[in-house]
Structure formats: structure tokens, C-alpha cells
Design a protein around this motif. Structure first.
Motif, PDB file in Angstrom:
ATOM      1  N   ALA A   1       0.845  -1.213   0.000  1.00  0.00           N
ATOM      2  CA  ALA A   1       0.000   0.000   0.000  1.00  0.00           C
ATOM      3  C   ALA A   1       0.871   1.250   0.000  1.00  0.00           C
ATOM      4  O   ALA A   1       0.569   2.242  -0.675  1.00  0.00           O
ATOM      5  CB  ALA A   1      -0.922  -0.001   1.226  1.00  0.00           C
ATOM      6  N   GLY A   2       1.980   1.177   0.720  1.00  0.00           N
ATOM      7  CA  GLY A   2       2.866   2.335   0.856  1.00  0.00           C
ATOM      8  C   GLY A   2       3.598   2.716  -0.414  1.00  0.00           C
ATOM      9  O   GLY A   2       4.077   3.844  -0.544  1.00  0.00           O
ATOM     10  N   ILE A   3       3.710   1.790  -1.337  1.00  0.00           N
ATOM     11  CA  ILE A   3       4.399   2.123  -2.593  1.00  0.00           C
ATOM     12  C   ILE A   3       3.432   2.120  -3.785  1.00  0.00           C
ATOM     13  O   ILE A   3       3.862   2.154  -4.934  1.00  0.00           O
ATOM     14  CB  ILE A   3       5.610   1.187  -2.862  1.00  0.00           C
ATOM     15  CG1 ILE A   3       5.196  -0.289  -2.902  1.00  0.00           C
ATOM     16  CG2 ILE A   3       6.681   1.382  -1.799  1.00  0.00           C
ATOM     17  CD1 ILE A   3       6.348  -1.243  -3.250  1.00  0.00           C
ATOM     18  N   THR A   4       2.130   2.078  -3.471  1.00  0.00           N
ATOM     19  CA  THR A   4       1.144   2.119  -4.569  1.00  0.00           C
ATOM     20  C   THR A   4       0.115   3.227  -4.320  1.00  0.00           C
ATOM     21  O   THR A   4       0.411   4.383  -4.517  1.00  0.00           O
ATOM     22  CB  THR A   4       0.451   0.753  -4.746  1.00  0.00           C
ATOM     23  OG1 THR A   4      -0.136   0.370  -3.479  1.00  0.00           O
ATOM     24  CG2 THR A   4       1.441  -0.315  -5.200  1.00  0.00           C
ATOM     25  N   PHE A   5      -1.077   2.850  -3.857  1.00  0.00           N
ATOM     26  CA  PHE A   5      -2.144   3.874  -3.796  1.00  0.00           C
ATOM     27  C   PHE A   5      -1.910   4.925  -2.720  1.00  0.00           C
ATOM     28  O   PHE A   5      -2.338   6.074  -2.879  1.00  0.00           O
ATOM     29  CB  PHE A   5      -3.531   3.225  -3.675  1.00  0.00           C
ATOM     30  CG  PHE A   5      -3.786   2.490  -2.385  1.00  0.00           C
ATOM     31  CD1 PHE A   5      -4.405   3.098  -1.316  1.00  0.00           C
ATOM     32  CD2 PHE A   5      -3.410   1.153  -2.256  1.00  0.00           C
ATOM     33  CE1 PHE A   5      -4.649   2.410  -0.132  1.00  0.00           C
ATOM     34  CE2 PHE A   5      -3.650   0.458  -1.077  1.00  0.00           C
ATOM     35  CZ  PHE A   5      -4.268   1.089  -0.014  1.00  0.00           C
ATOM     36  N   ARG A   6      -1.212   4.549  -1.653  1.00  0.00           N
ATOM     37  CA  ARG A   6      -0.952   5.558  -0.617  1.00  0.00           C
ATOM     38  C   ARG A   6       0.107   6.563  -1.085  1.00  0.00           C
ATOM     39  O   ARG A   6       0.020   7.748  -0.782  1.00  0.00           O
ATOM     40  CB  ARG A   6      -0.553   4.886   0.698  1.00  0.00           C
ATOM     41  CG  ARG A   6      -1.758   4.189   1.366  1.00  0.00           C
ATOM     42  CD  ARG A   6      -1.419   3.403   2.613  1.00  0.00           C
ATOM     43  NE  ARG A   6      -2.638   2.913   3.273  1.00  0.00           N
ATOM     44  CZ  ARG A   6      -2.647   2.168   4.371  1.00  0.00           C
ATOM     45  NH1 ARG A   6      -1.504   1.791   4.931  1.00  0.00           N
ATOM     46  NH2 ARG A   6      -3.793   1.785   4.901  1.00  0.00           N
ATOM     47  N   SER A   7       1.106   6.090  -1.810  1.00  0.00           N
ATOM     48  CA  SER A   7       2.105   7.053  -2.320  1.00  0.00           C
ATOM     49  C   SER A   7       1.526   7.866  -3.474  1.00  0.00           C
ATOM     50  O   SER A   7       1.871   9.043  -3.646  1.00  0.00           O
ATOM     51  CB  SER A   7       3.395   6.350  -2.730  1.00  0.00           C
ATOM     52  OG  SER A   7       3.145   5.249  -3.552  1.00  0.00           O
ATOM     53  N   ALA A   8       0.624   7.268  -4.249  1.00  0.00           N
ATOM     54  CA  ALA A   8      -0.041   8.048  -5.309  1.00  0.00           C
ATOM     55  C   ALA A   8      -0.880   9.164  -4.679  1.00  0.00           C
ATOM     56  O   ALA A   8      -0.892  10.295  -5.160  1.00  0.00           O
ATOM     57  CB  ALA A   8      -0.912   7.138  -6.176  1.00  0.00           C
ATOM     58  N   PHE A   9      -1.531   8.849  -3.573  1.00  0.00           N
ATOM     59  CA  PHE A   9      -2.349   9.848  -2.874  1.00  0.00           C
ATOM     60  C   PHE A   9      -1.490  11.027  -2.391  1.00  0.00           C
ATOM     61  O   PHE A   9      -1.930  12.183  -2.396  1.00  0.00           O
ATOM     62  CB  PHE A   9      -3.074   9.192  -1.686  1.00  0.00           C
ATOM     63  CG  PHE A   9      -3.962  10.122  -0.919  1.00  0.00           C
ATOM     64  CD1 PHE A   9      -5.230  10.448  -1.376  1.00  0.00           C
ATOM     65  CD2 PHE A   9      -3.528  10.686   0.280  1.00  0.00           C
ATOM     66  CE1 PHE A   9      -6.051  11.326  -0.662  1.00  0.00           C
ATOM     67  CE2 PHE A   9      -4.344  11.561   1.001  1.00  0.00           C
ATOM     68  CZ  PHE A   9      -5.603  11.879   0.529  1.00  0.00           C
ATOM     69  N   ALA A  10      -0.255  10.718  -2.006  1.00  0.00           N
ATOM     70  CA  ALA A  10       0.663  11.791  -1.581  1.00  0.00           C
ATOM     71  C   ALA A  10       0.914  12.769  -2.726  1.00  0.00           C
ATOM     72  O   ALA A  10       1.267  13.924  -2.499  1.00  0.00           O
ATOM     73  CB  ALA A  10       1.984  11.203  -1.095  1.00  0.00           C
ATOM     74  N   LEU A  11       0.736  12.300  -3.953  1.00  0.00           N
ATOM     75  CA  LEU A  11       0.924  13.169  -5.122  1.00  0.00           C
ATOM     76  C   LEU A  11      -0.414  13.702  -5.635  1.00  0.00           C
ATOM     77  O   LEU A  11      -0.489  14.279  -6.719  1.00  0.00           O
ATOM     78  CB  LEU A  11       1.632  12.385  -6.241  1.00  0.00           C
ATOM     79  CG  LEU A  11       3.030  11.847  -5.894  1.00  0.00           C
ATOM     80  CD1 LEU A  11       3.599  11.050  -7.061  1.00  0.00           C
ATOM     81  CD2 LEU A  11       3.972  12.986  -5.524  1.00  0.00           C
ATOM     82  N   GLY A  12      -1.466  13.449  -4.879  1.00  0.00           N
ATOM     83  CA  GLY A  12      -2.784  13.934  -5.286  1.00  0.00           C
ATOM     84  C   GLY A  12      -3.420  13.080  -6.373  1.00  0.00           C
ATOM     85  O   GLY A  12      -4.352  13.521  -7.045  1.00  0.00           O
TER      86      GLY A  12
END
Ligand code: NIG
Ligand code: FE
Length: 407
Positions: free
Chosen positions: A351-362
Motif C-alpha cells: 500500500a505504501g508504494i502504490t495507492f498511498r504514495s499516489a495519494f501523496a501526489l494527489g
């Protein structure tokens, strides 16, 4: 329409929450699955045989051998546009000099600034593209890239234009960030506050005008910018319409609070964050980004990822690939190692290297394999997805798909 498969396992990450801890039994695993793709988006994920019958007229892209499939990864924090290298910093540090001592004696960020200023746009473009391709070969298809080695109008724009140019050569998504507030350059005549005002008055309007980036970053640290001036700077950048991200609490605590207070998309580093501030961050919408590559590059402790998740925060993991503190550039290795030290479940790391990190980029259109999401995924020749993190980066990807097309 195109059907891709069959995969021994597809780990979709569908239905996982944006924040907080995860256990591996929450993972949806489709055995012998197929991915139906149209116009670059996922249409359906189900058993390959079922989809073959259902979508009779679609083209089929057959997957040979036993492979597993994961959503492609997002690296939400890199500095891969730079000139020169800092192998000597690494050697000096390991011979006993500290990061700050090296910076003060002419190494550090300032030496990368000089090499980057001296590099031509063509040279920078070439080396940046090499690093982009190296990240794609790990299964990373969304890559944030910061400026911050130019540190004057001309050179910051040069970096951001190179990143914009690089986008025309790759199908990966590049997310540029303006990090003119990385350090006050030695040749700037004036205080650090004056330098921050120069960024607001001279650099950001031009960045906006040329649509080079809609994100602003700052390094808040004793050796860089101080808390109060940084906060004022971030509020001004925000008023200009920029999204905010912060290099926070790398060596000294306090700045993750500012990131939350200004509504930053993410606060990155956090190696030195105190318990109270972890709770404050974990209660916010600001993503906490762990950068294990910087801990490994510097020999410093890891970001308290376990605590962030236990306090119900949003945890992402990024590489911080840069010539100084994080030269490795292998997010999979770094995230796997972070997992062993911080006791993170496979689901939490993925999760930390997929949708959660994508969320960090909006970005909320990727990082999970479910209906209508961007059809970016990575495959590995193995019969069990656990092997990817277990082998700590030495199991190489088989294929990478961007918008449903193998690259
Ligand atoms: O994220 N901490 C500040 N910036 C970078 C290091 C950049 C460099 O050393 O060149 C980081 O670790
Ligand atoms: Fe960084």
C-alpha cells in the motif's frame, strides 16, 4: 478491449483503506486471473477463463509461464535530475564525518548544485531519462522528481524544463516539484528569508507561467530553512495555488507540525519526529512518507513507520533517490528492508508504494487494480507474490504495463 493473463495471482489491493494498519489477510488475491483493459483503464479483473468467455471479441495477450501481477508502484519522492555524483561524500561520511560537516566543508547539496548548474540541458535530460528507465525497470510507473540543485531562477527553470522535456520521452507519469527552497545558495546575497522571498517573487510566478510544476517543497532543518520563515514561505506558495510537500524532521523535530498546519500533501523523512508529532501527523490528511533509502545512505535510524500506522496515519514509502543521502535508487529493496526493521506487513508495504504514495501526489486514479483505475501493473515470474518483498529487490520484474500496454 484487451484481455491480459492468465496470472497465477493478481494482488489487486482493491478495498484497502487509505490510512492505518493493514494485515495480509485483507489482501484480495485473484488466482488464475485476467485483466480486461480498455482505453488504458481496467475494465474488470476476474478469473481468466471467465473473462475469456465473457469478452469473446476482445484481443488476448497471453502471459507465458507462471507470473504474478501487482499494481505498478509510485515513487513519490526523488531528486533524480542532477549532475555529478557524491561518492566522495559517502566515503567521507563512512570515515566518520557527519552529513552536516561534509556540507559545511564544501560537499553536500552545494556540490551537486555546482555540477547541475554546469550540466547542459541535454546532459541532464540524458541522465534523468536513464534514472527514469531504471525506476521503470523496478515496476515504478509514477515518479515524482524535484528541482533543488539549481537554486537560482535560471537553473531551477532549467531543471524543471528538463523534467518537462523528459515527460515527452516516457510513458511513465512524471510529477515535477519545485524545491528551490532546498538550501540558500552560497552565492545569494541576502538572508535566508530574503532568498525565500526571491523564490516567491521571481521563481514561482515563472514556474506557474510555464506550467512547470504545481507543487512546492522546502527543506526545513537547522542547516537549511528555519521553522517560522518556512511556514510563511509555504503559506505564500499556497496562496499562489501550489500544493505543498515538506522535507520534515530529518535530523531535528518540529517541522512535520508545520507541514500539517499548512495542509501539506505530504511530510517526508520524519526520522527524528517525536511521539506527539507522530500523533498529530497521523490524525491529519498529510501523508507521512518514509524514506528508508536516506536512512541506509546516511546510516541513520528509520522513520517510525510502525507507529505512524498504529496511530492510523497514512504511510507511504519512497526512495528519495539523490546523489547525496540516498544514492541507491531501489525502492523495492529499501521498502523490504524498512519492513524488517519496522515490522510492516506485506500489505502495508505494498500500500505504501502504490495507492498511498499516489495519494501523496494527489493521484487517486492508480495504485489499485480495480474498475476504472489506470491499467499500470508489474509482473514477476514467480508463483507467490510474497517472494517480491522476501527477495528484497533481487527478484526482478518480468514485465511492466502502462495504460495496459507492455513497455
Ligand atoms: O531528501 N534532506 C535534504 N535533501 C535530500 C538530500 C539531497 C542531497 O543530499 O543532495 C534528502 O535527503
Ligand atoms: Fe529528499
Amino acid at each position: 478491449m484487451k484481455l491480459i493473463g492468465p496470472f497465477k495471482q493478481i494482488v489487486t489491493l482493491a478495498n484497502l483503506p487509505l490510512r492505518g494498519k493493514l494485515s495480509d489477510d485483507q489482501l484480495e488475491i485473484i488466482e488464475n486471473g485476467g485483466i480486461l483493459v480498455d482505453d488504458g483503464k481496467v475494465v474488470e479483473i476476474a478469473s481468466f477463463e471467465f473473462l475469456k468467455n465473457e469478452a469473446k471479441h476482445s484481443q488476448i495477450e497471453l502471459i507465458e509461464d507462471e507470473q504474478i501481477c501487482l499494481p505498478a508502484f509510485t515513487d513519490s519522492h526523488t531528486h533524480i535530475c542532477f549532475g555529478g555524483n557524491r561518492a566522495n561524500d559517502f566515503a567521507m561520511r563512512n570515515a566518520g564525518k557527519t552529513y552536516l560537516e561534509i556540507a559545511e566543508s564544501g560537499g553536500g547539496i552545494w556540490s551537486s548544485v555546482q555540477h547541475t548548474r554546469n550540466a547542459s540541458e541535454v546532459e541532464l535530460l540524458e541522465t534523468t531519462l536513464e534514472r527514469i528507465n531504471s525506476l521503470i525497470s523496478l515496476g515504478i510507473t509514477t515518479i515524482e522528481i524535484k528541482s533543488g540543485y539549481g537554486l537560482d531562477l535560471e537553473n531551477e527553470l532549467k531543471m524543471l524544463r528538463v523534467i518537462q522535456k523528459a515527460q515527452t520521452f516516457t510513458n511513465a507519469t512524471l510529477v515535477p516539484t519545485c524545491l528551490s527552497a532546498h538550501l540558500k545558495p552560497r552565492d545569494f546575497k541576502g538572508s535566508s528569508e530574503e532568498y525565500l522571498n526571491y523564490i516567491v517573487d521571481e521563481i514561482l510566478p515563472q514556474v506557474k507561467e510555464e506550467k512547470l510544476s504545481d507543487r512546492v517543497d522546502i527543506f526545513i532543518e537547522k542547516s537549511a530553512f528555519q521553522p517560522e520563515e518556512s511556514k510563511q514561505f509555504l503559506l505564500k506558495a499556497k496562496a499562489l495555488g501550489f500544493h505543498i510537500t515538506v522535507h520534515a524532521d530529518q535530523f531535528t523535530p518540529g517541522s512535520s507540525r508545520i507541514a500539517v498546519e499548512v495542509g501539506a500533501k505530504s511530510a517526508d523523512h520524519l526520522e527524528a519526529t517525536i511521539d506527539q508529532d507522530i500523533q498529530f501527523l497521523a490524525n491529519s490528511e498529510t501523508v507521512a512518507v518514509a524514506l528508508p533509502g536516506a536512512s541506509l545512505g546516511l546510516g541513520e535510524k528509520f522513520t517510525p513507520a510502525r507507529k505512524i500506522l498504529d496511530y492510523n496515519g497514512i504511510l507511504a514509502i519512497a526512495s528519495d533517490w539523490n546523489p547525496g543521502s540516498a544514492p541507491m535508487g531501489n525502492l523495492i529493496t529499501q521498502a523490504s528492508i524498512l519492513a524488517t526493521f519496522e515490522k510492516l506487513s506485506t500489505a502495508e508495504v505494498l500500500a505504501g508504494i502504490t495507492f498511498r504514495s499516489a495519494f501523496a501526489l494527489g493521484l487517486d486514479d492508480r495504485g489499485k487494480l480495480e474498475k476504472r483505475k489506470k491499467a499500470d501493473f508489474v509482473t514477476f515470474k514467480t508463483d507467490n507474490f510474497q517472494n517480491v518483498l522476501y527477495q528484497q529487490g533481487s527478484l526482478k520484474k518480468e514485465s511492466v504495463f502502462i495504460d495496459g500496454i507492455k513497455v
